[in-house]
Design a protein around this motif. Structure first.
Motif, mmCIF file in Angstrom:
data_model
loop_
_atom_site.group_PDB
_atom_site.id
_atom_site.type_symbol
_atom_site.label_atom_id
_atom_site.label_comp_id
_atom_site.label_asym_id
_atom_site.label_seq_id
_atom_site.Cartn_x
_atom_site.Cartn_y
_atom_site.Cartn_z
ATOM 1 N N GLU A 1 -79.141 39.445 87.743
ATOM 2 C CA GLU A 1 -78.984 39.037 89.142
ATOM 3 C C GLU A 1 -77.816 39.805 89.753
ATOM 4 O O GLU A 1 -76.714 39.836 89.196
ATOM 5 N N VAL A 2 -78.069 40.434 90.902
ATOM 6 C CA VAL A 2 -77.082 41.300 91.542
ATOM 7 C C VAL A 2 -76.750 40.759 92.926
ATOM 8 O O VAL A 2 -77.640 40.273 93.646
ATOM 9 N N SER A 3 -75.485 40.813 93.289
ATOM 10 C CA SER A 3 -75.085 40.419 94.640
ATOM 11 C C SER A 3 -75.532 41.480 95.637
ATOM 12 O O SER A 3 -76.045 42.539 95.262
ATOM 13 N N SER A 4 -75.340 41.212 96.904
ATOM 14 C CA SER A 4 -75.801 42.137 97.942
ATOM 15 C C SER A 4 -74.661 42.476 98.897
ATOM 16 O O SER A 4 -73.651 41.769 98.971
ATOM 17 N N VAL A 5 -74.851 43.564 99.627
ATOM 18 C CA VAL A 5 -73.889 44.008 100.638
ATOM 19 C C VAL A 5 -74.634 44.117 101.962
ATOM 20 O O VAL A 5 -75.704 44.736 102.032
ATOM 21 N N ASN A 6 -74.102 43.496 102.990
ATOM 22 C CA ASN A 6 -74.736 43.501 104.312
ATOM 23 C C ASN A 6 -74.384 44.797 105.041
ATOM 24 O O ASN A 6 -73.277 44.974 105.530
ATOM 25 N N LEU A 7 -75.378 45.703 105.105
ATOM 26 C CA LEU A 7 -75.152 46.981 105.785
ATOM 27 C C LEU A 7 -75.454 46.920 107.270
ATOM 28 O O LEU A 7 -75.129 47.853 108.004
ATOM 29 N N SER A 8 -76.093 45.838 107.728
ATOM 30 C CA SER A 8 -76.454 45.758 109.146
ATOM 31 C C SER A 8 -75.225 45.644 110.046
ATOM 32 O O SER A 8 -75.271 46.024 111.219
ATOM 33 N N LEU A 9 -74.119 45.113 109.499
ATOM 34 C CA LEU A 9 -72.892 44.978 110.287
ATOM 35 C C LEU A 9 -71.887 46.095 110.013
ATOM 36 O O LEU A 9 -70.809 46.094 110.607
ATOM 37 N N ALA A 10 -72.250 47.007 109.127
ATOM 38 C CA ALA A 10 -71.333 48.101 108.785
ATOM 39 C C ALA A 10 -71.469 49.245 109.783
ATOM 40 O O ALA A 10 -72.522 49.439 110.408
ATOM 41 N N ASN A 11 -70.398 50.020 109.933
ATOM 42 C CA ASN A 11 -70.467 51.190 110.799
ATOM 43 C C ASN A 11 -71.071 52.371 110.029
ATOM 44 O O ASN A 11 -71.369 52.267 108.829
ATOM 45 N N LYS A 12 -71.255 53.493 110.681
ATOM 46 C CA LYS A 12 -71.935 54.628 110.054
ATOM 47 C C LYS A 12 -71.191 55.175 108.841
ATOM 48 O O LYS A 12 -71.823 55.467 107.817
ATOM 49 N N PRO A 13 -69.863 55.350 108.890
ATOM 50 C CA PRO A 13 -69.179 55.821 107.670
ATOM 51 C C PRO A 13 -69.337 54.868 106.495
ATOM 52 O O PRO A 13 -69.513 55.308 105.352
ATOM 53 N N GLU A 14 -69.297 53.560 106.758
ATOM 54 C CA GLU A 14 -69.477 52.594 105.669
ATOM 55 C C GLU A 14 -70.894 52.644 105.114
ATOM 56 O O GLU A 14 -71.103 52.565 103.900
ATOM 57 N N LYS A 15 -71.886 52.798 106.012
ATOM 58 C CA LYS A 15 -73.263 52.918 105.550
ATOM 59 C C LYS A 15 -73.450 54.170 104.710
ATOM 60 O O LYS A 15 -74.091 54.152 103.662
ATOM 61 N N ARG A 16 -72.884 55.277 105.192
ATOM 62 C CA ARG A 16 -73.027 56.527 104.450
ATOM 63 C C ARG A 16 -72.350 56.438 103.087
ATOM 64 O O ARG A 16 -72.875 56.927 102.086
ATOM 65 N N SER A 17 -71.175 55.785 103.032
ATOM 66 C CA SER A 17 -70.480 55.615 101.756
ATOM 67 C C SER A 17 -71.312 54.771 100.794
ATOM 68 O O SER A 17 -71.404 55.083 99.598
ATOM 69 N N ASP B 1 -79.509 46.183 74.516
ATOM 70 C CA ASP B 1 -78.132 45.731 74.747
ATOM 71 C C ASP B 1 -77.252 46.873 75.245
ATOM 72 O O ASP B 1 -76.432 46.689 76.156
ATOM 73 N N GLN B 2 -77.415 48.052 74.654
ATOM 74 C CA GLN B 2 -76.642 49.220 75.096
ATOM 75 C C GLN B 2 -76.985 49.589 76.534
ATOM 76 O O GLN B 2 -76.091 49.868 77.346
ATOM 77 N N GLN B 3 -78.263 49.586 76.852
ATOM 78 C CA GLN B 3 -78.666 49.877 78.226
ATOM 79 C C GLN B 3 -78.138 48.825 79.190
ATOM 80 O O GLN B 3 -77.736 49.147 80.318
ATOM 81 N N SER B 4 -78.111 47.574 78.753
ATOM 82 C CA SER B 4 -77.614 46.490 79.606
ATOM 83 C C SER B 4 -76.131 46.678 79.927
ATOM 84 O O SER B 4 -75.708 46.520 81.082
ATOM 85 N N LYS B 5 -75.347 47.009 78.922
ATOM 86 C CA LYS B 5 -73.914 47.232 79.146
ATOM 87 C C LYS B 5 -73.677 48.411 80.078
ATOM 88 O O LYS B 5 -72.830 48.352 80.975
ATOM 89 N N LEU B 6 -74.456 49.493 79.885
ATOM 90 C CA LEU B 6 -74.307 50.661 80.752
ATOM 91 C C LEU B 6 -74.705 50.331 82.184
ATOM 92 O O LEU B 6 -74.012 50.732 83.136
ATOM 93 N N LEU B 7 -75.784 49.589 82.346
ATOM 94 C CA LEU B 7 -76.230 49.214 83.689
ATOM 95 C C LEU B 7 -75.195 48.353 84.396
ATOM 96 O O LEU B 7 -74.874 48.588 85.575
ATOM 97 N N MET B 8 -74.651 47.377 83.707
ATOM 98 C CA MET B 8 -73.662 46.497 84.317
ATOM 99 C C MET B 8 -72.404 47.271 84.700
ATOM 100 O O MET B 8 -71.805 47.030 85.758
ATOM 101 N N THR B 9 -72.007 48.219 83.854
ATOM 102 C CA THR B 9 -70.836 49.046 84.177
ATOM 103 C C THR B 9 -71.087 49.900 85.402
ATOM 104 O O THR B 9 -70.220 50.027 86.284
ATOM 105 N N ILE C 1 -73.220 49.324 87.884
ATOM 106 C CA ILE C 1 -73.310 48.498 89.088
ATOM 107 C C ILE C 1 -71.926 48.049 89.543
ATOM 108 O O ILE C 1 -71.582 48.108 90.735
ATOM 109 N N GLU C 2 -71.096 47.612 88.616
ATOM 110 C CA GLU C 2 -69.770 47.115 88.975
ATOM 111 C C GLU C 2 -68.844 48.231 89.467
ATOM 112 O O GLU C 2 -67.882 47.964 90.191
#
Length: 345
Positions: free
Chosen positions: A153-169, A262-270, A272-273
Motif C-alpha cells: 500500500e502506497v501513499s499518494s501525492v496531490n499534483l492537482s494543487l502543485a505548480n509546474k516546477p513541482e509537477k515536473r519534479s 523478499d529481496q525485490q520487496s526491500k528494493l522496491l520499498m527503498t 519508493i521511499e
C-alpha cells in the motif's frame, strides 16, 4: 498541415504536463468503407441460407413477396446487427456486445463460495478457483498458477494543487524510478475503492465517553457512535487506496522464490521511499496476511465487506463449519456451561 497541427498539439500537452491517451486500436482489415473482411465472413452463411430459401420457394413455384421477405429476414437481421456499432468503441458490433456477450453473461455461473481448507481444483463453485488465489502465505498471495504475489500500500501525492516546477519534479522522480527498477515487467499499479474504515475513531470516541455520568452527554455520544456506524455501512462512501503489486514464479523451490521476492520487496520499498516530491514524500507498507485476506474479500464481495467490516478476518480464520456472531457465541457458551454444571451423571 495536419502533421504540424499534431506536433503543436503534442508540444502544448507537454508544456501542460499532460498526455493524450490513444483510442482503442482497431485490428480489423476492411474490404471497403466500414465493411471488414470479418463482417463478410459473418454475413456469408446467412446470405447463402437466404439464397437457398429463395431457390427452394422459386423451384416449388411459391415464391412471392411474402416468402421473399421471409427468406431475407436472417440476412437482413445479421447485417443490421453487425453493422451497428458500439456508441463509444466503434470496432465492437451490436451483435457482439448486445447479443453474444449478454447471452454469455446470462449463461455463465454467477454464484461462487469461498470455502475454507485445502483448495480442490475440481470444485467449480469455489471462488478461489475463479480468482486464482489458493491462500495467503508469508505475507503473499499464493496463486493457482504457482506464483507468489506481494501487495504494497502506497501513499499518494496531490499534483492537482502543485505548480509546474513541482509537477515536473514529481514526474522526473517517477521517471527515475521506472527506469532504474530492474524488475519493471513484474510490477502492477492498482487503485482500489474500499469502504471507509472509522474503527479507530470509533474506539477513540468510546474511550473518551467511558465513565461519563451526564445522561445528556451519554445520549449524544451514543447518537454520534450510531452515526459513525451508519457511515461505515454506507456503500456510497469509499476511500481509494493505491497499491503496487509484484509477483514471482514459485517453480520447484518455494524457499528460493520467497527469498528472491523478499529481496525485490526491500528494493522496491527503498526506491519508493527515496522518491522526492519537494515538500512531500511517499510512504509504502507491505500488507500482512490479515490485510491481504481483507483486501481479497473486499474486492470479491464488496457489499458484504461493507456490512461485516473488521470481522472479515475472524470469519476467514474460523475453520469451524458453523459461524456465529459474538453475542450468540457468548450465549451459547453460557448455556453449555450451565448444562455442564446442572447435568446429572
Amino acid at each position: 498541415m495536419s502533421r504540424n497541427l499534431a506536433l503543436e498539439r503534442k508540444e502544448q500537452l507537454r508544456s501542460e504536463l499532460k498526455v493524450q491517451l490513444p483510442v482503442p486500436i482497431d485490428t480489423k482489415r476492411y474490404l471497403m468503407g466500414r465493411v471488414a473482411f470479418i463482417d463478410v465472413a459473418i454475413f456469408s452463411p446467412f446470405l447463402a441460407l437466404s439464397c437457398l430459401f429463395i431457390y427452394i420457394f422459386y423451384s416449388t413455384g411459391s415464391l412471392n413477396k411474402y416468402t421473399f421477405i421471409l427468406s431475407a429476414i436472417p440476412s437482413v437481421a445479421i447485417i443490421t446487427f453487425q453493422m451497428m456499432k458500439h456508441p463509444v468503441r466503434r470496432e465492437i458490433s451490436y451483435l457482439k456486445y448486445k447479443i453474444l456477450w449478454r447471452y454469455n453473461f446470462k449463461k455463465r455461473e454467477k454464484e461462487f463460495y469461498y470455502r475454507k481448507g485445502a483448495l480442490d481444483m475440481g470444485d467449480k463453485q469455489d471462488a478461489r478457483r475463479k480468482i486464482g488465489i489458493k491462500a495467503t502465505f508469508a505475507d503473499c498471495y499464493e496463486t493457482t498458477d504457482k506464483r507468489f504475489v506481494r501487495v504494497f500500500e502506497v501513499s499518494s501525492v496531490n499534483l492537482s494543487l502543485a505548480n509546474k516546477p513541482e509537477k515536473r519534479s514529481a514526474l522526473d522522480s517517477f521517471k527515475v524510478f521506472m527506469t532504474t527498477i530492474n524488475f519493471l515487467k513484474s510490477i502492477q499499479f492498482s487503485q482500489i475503492a474500499q469502504p471507509i474504515n472509522l474503527t479507530r475513531h470509533l474506539q477513540h470516541v468510546m474511550k473518551k465517553q467511558k465513565g461519563e455520568d451526564n445522561l445528556a452527554k451519554r445520549l449524544l455520544n451514543q447518537g454520534y457512535r450510531n452515526h459513525i456506524e451508519e457511515i461505515q455501512k454506507s456503500r456510497d462512501l469509499v476511500t481509494r487506496k493505491r497499491y503496487i503489486i509484484i509477483s514471482r514464479n514459485i517453480g520447484n523451490d518455494r524457499e528460493k522464490a520467497l527469498d528472491e521476492l523478499d529481496q525485490q520487496s526491500k528494493l522496491l520499498m527503498t526506491k519508493i521511499e527515496s522518491m522526492t516530491f519537494d515538500y512531500s514524500s511517499l510512504s509504502i507498507k507491505q500488507l500482512n496476511n490479515d490485510e491481504l485476506t481483507k483486501l481479497m474479500y473486499t474486492c470479491t464481495d464488496y457489499d458484504n465487506a461493507v456490512s461485516i467490516g473488521e470481522h472479515i478476518i475472524d470469519r476467514a480464520n474460523n475453520r469451524s463449519s458453523v459461524s456465529v456472531g459474538e453475542n450468540t457465541a457468548k450465549e451459547l457458551i453460557d448455556v453449555l456451561q450451565r448444562q455442564l454444571r446442572e447435568k446429572i451423571n
